[in-house]
Each structure stands twice: as structure tokens, then as C-alpha cells.
Design a protein around this motif. Structure first.
Motif: not given
Ligand code: TRP
Length: 339
Positions: A173-199
Motif C-alpha cells: 500500500r505504501y511502498g517498500e518499508t519493512f523487511t519480511l522476517p523468517s521464523v527459526m524454530n529450534p531443531q529439538a525442543g521447539a515445544r516442551i510440554m507440561g510434566l503433569d499434562r504432556p498434551t
């Protein structure tokens, strides 16, 4: 117009200073922040403006904000390499967030899973509007710094897509202003679950005593929480997507994220062993991670003026970049510059 400093692409990320940071925050975010800091120009902020989307006790918020910054450093973020700052110290975050809020379609905001989850738990009429607009503020955090990469746990991927879509809409709409970012997830551990409720994802604001290991937990207590983690009635120690095996999978994921070992190596290591052995091994590596982190944290909190000076330098570096981007965006949108 990706802005490259020292020839390095830029990274930005943040964690809310609400509740106590957990090993989920460490393995899903902080550990990766540390690993990338030599290869990227990194900006790590304590997102206190995001924390107030839920009511916070003022003194506690102030305390947790300092505590979070100290945990960033204690986790290995080096203030000589990375810029550490507090979100509310840079007014440009709030200012750009408003401009982006005005461009964010309600349909996109209503589709955000995190909003639906959080809103679902409260009476519709009383939900703070900040919870809905949360992603526009997060987009402002990222876009102000022309961040190329955003290291986060995978629950934030949808917010990253939202940020890209919104940046594209603005640029279109207004011309090139912002850089488009990319996401970076860790290879392992991107989602650690609750110890009491692992879902359910491990949360720093869960009430239950056996849900999360906090980074500042007493070590005996941390160990006890892991020894009590929910598992299942089977025997095999294997990675699995099966919901019934989520507890064992979570323990293996924690082990993998800390040791950086391959899944097949880990499974071979635990072949023929029992859940007690697995828990002891996980508890050992968690305690080995927490011990030096806590020692450094205590030093930092007792070192008069050091933390404040890190945050002051961080604020100055962040403000220079954020203010320039804000000015550009204001100009593009048509605001009259003050004379
Ligand atoms: N929404 C993120 C979370 O809850 C925190 C956050 C706020 C963030 N602003 C950000 C993460 C910018 C990365 C970049 O985890």
C-alpha cells in the motif's frame, strides 16, 4: 530493504516477563538465542508491553522484567555481542503497533490460535482488547528492526506469518518499508510440554506445582518434578507422536534438546532401561544446566548497577534503529513531520 549490520543478518526475539521462565522457554528460545549470537546481529527484548495483555501486579511486573533480563544473560546471552533491552523503554514499539493495528484485518486476528485458546478460557465480554491485538504489537517489535530471522518456539509460527502478511500489506500500500522476517524454530525442543499434562505446552503461568521446571527452581525441587513426570504404562523408551506416549516423548525431547544427541543415539542409549533411568538421566542434565545458570543469575542480581547499565546501552542501540524505522513508516503513511 534488509538492513545488514556488520555484514550480519539481524535476529530479534522476546519473552514476556509474566510468571517464571521455565525450561520450556530455555530450550524453545533462550538456548537458540545463545547459539546464533555470533553469526547474527541479535536483539533480545523483554516484552513487558505484551505481558500486560493479562493483568499484572505492578511491583511484580517491574521485578520480573529485571529478572528476565538477568536470566537472558545468565543463559549465555553476551551483552557484548547482543543487544538486550526492555520493550517499553522504546516508545516506537507502541507507536508502530497502533499503526499496524489499524491495518490488521479483524478476520486475521480472530483466526489466531493463541487468541482463540486464551479467549476461550474467559468470558467473551471481559477479554481485554490487547489480547486480540497482541500480534500487531509483536509485528511492530520485529519490523522496527528489519529483523531477518525470529527464533521462537513453534507455537509462535502463526504470529510470524501474520507479521509477514501485515508487512506485505503495508509495503504494497505504501511502498517498500519493512523487511519480511523468517521464523527459526529450534531443531529439538521447539515445544516442551507440561510434566503433569504432556498434551499441553509447558506454561510459565500454570498453577499446578508439578507442571513446569522453572529456571530458578531449587535444584532438589527441579529434580523431584522430573521424577514425578507423567509417563504411561508401556515400557519402551522411544520418540513417538502417539498422544498416549506424550509424557515419555516429552522427557526424551528435553534430553535431546539439552544433550544435542541424535534421536537414534538416544533410543539406543536407553534400550532395555526403565522409565526411572530415563527420568534420572533427564533430571541430571536439567540440573547440570540450571546450576551454572542460577549461579550466574545470583551474581548478576547482586552486582550493583551492572544489569541497569546493560539495559541502558541496549535501549540506546535499539532506540536508534527503531526510531529511524518508525519515522520512515510515519512518513509513508502520511503523517506531517513536526517542524
Ligand atoms: N509472543 C511471543 C511469545 O509469547 C513473545 C514475543 C513478543 C516475541 N514479541 C516478539 C517473540 C517478537 C519474537 C519476536 O512467546
Amino acid at each position: 530493504m534488509s538492513e545488514v549490520s556488520n555484514g550480519k543478518p539481524r535476529v530479534l526475539s522476546g519473552i514476556q516477563p509474566s510468571g517464571n521462565l521455565t525450561i520450556g522457554n530455555y530450550l524453545g528460545a533462550l538456548k537458540q538465542w545463545v547459539e546464533v549470537q555470533r553469526d547474527y546481529d541479535c536483539f533480545y527484548c523483554v516484552v513487558d508491553l505484551h505481558a500486560i495483555t493479562a493483568a499484572q501486579d505492578p511491583e511484580e511486573l517491574r521485578q520480573k522484567t529485571r529478572e528476565s533480563a538477568a536470566i537472558y544473560i545468565a543463559s549465555g546471552i553476551d551483552p557484548e555481542l547482543s543487544t538486550i533491552f526492555v520493550q517499553s523503554h522504546i516508545p516506537a514499539h507502541s507507536e508502530l503497533a497502533w499503526m499496524l493495528t489499524c491495518m490488521a484485518p479483524l478476520g486475521w486476528l480472530n483466526r489466531m490460535t493463541q487468541f482463540k485458546d486464551k479467549a476461550g478460557k474467559q468470558a467473551q465480554e471481559s477479554i481485554g482488547a490487547g489480547l486480540l491485538n497482541y500480534p500487531s504489537l509483536m509485528a511492530a517489535d520485529i519490523l522496527l528492526y528489519h529483523a531477518d530471522l525470529v527464533p521462537v518456539g513453534d507455537d509462535q509460527n502463526q504470529h510470524l506469518e501474520f507479521t509477514r502478511d501485515l508487512a506485505q500489506r503495508f509495503n504494497h500500500r505504501y511502498g517498500e518499508t519493512f523487511t519480511l522476517p523468517s521464523v527459526m524454530n529450534p531443531q529439538a525442543g521447539a515445544r516442551i510440554m507440561g510434566l503433569d499434562r504432556p498434551t499441553a505446552k509447558m506454561s510459565k503461568s500454570d498453577e499446578s506445582e508439578h507442571h513446569a521446571v522453572y529456571l530458578l527452581d531449587d535444584l532438589t525441587r527441579a529434580r523431584k518434578k522430573i521424577m514425578r513426570a507423567v509417563t504411561d504404562s508401556q515400557r519402551e523408551i522411544r520418540f513417538s507422536d502417539d498422544a498416549e506416549r506424550a509424557g515419555v516423548n516429552n522427557l526424551l525431547t528435553i534430553y535431546q534438546a539439552i544433550t544435542n544427541k541424535r534421536p537414534d543415539e538416544i533410543e539406543a542409549h536407553f534400550a532395555g532401561k526403565g522409565y526411572g533411568d530415563l527420568k534420572r538421566a533427564v533430571a541430571d542434565c536439567v540440573v547440570d544446566t540450571l546450576e551454572p545458570l542460577q549461579a550466574r543469575y545470583n551474581e548478576l542480581m547482586n552486582e550493583d548497577g551492572y544489569l541497569d547499565s546493560v539495559l541502558k546501552i541496549g535501549r540506546e542501540k535499539a532506540a536508534a534503529i527503531a526510531e529511524a524505522t518508525l519515522k520512515l513508516a510515519q512518513d509513508r503513511m502520511g503523517f506531517l513531520a513536526p517542524s
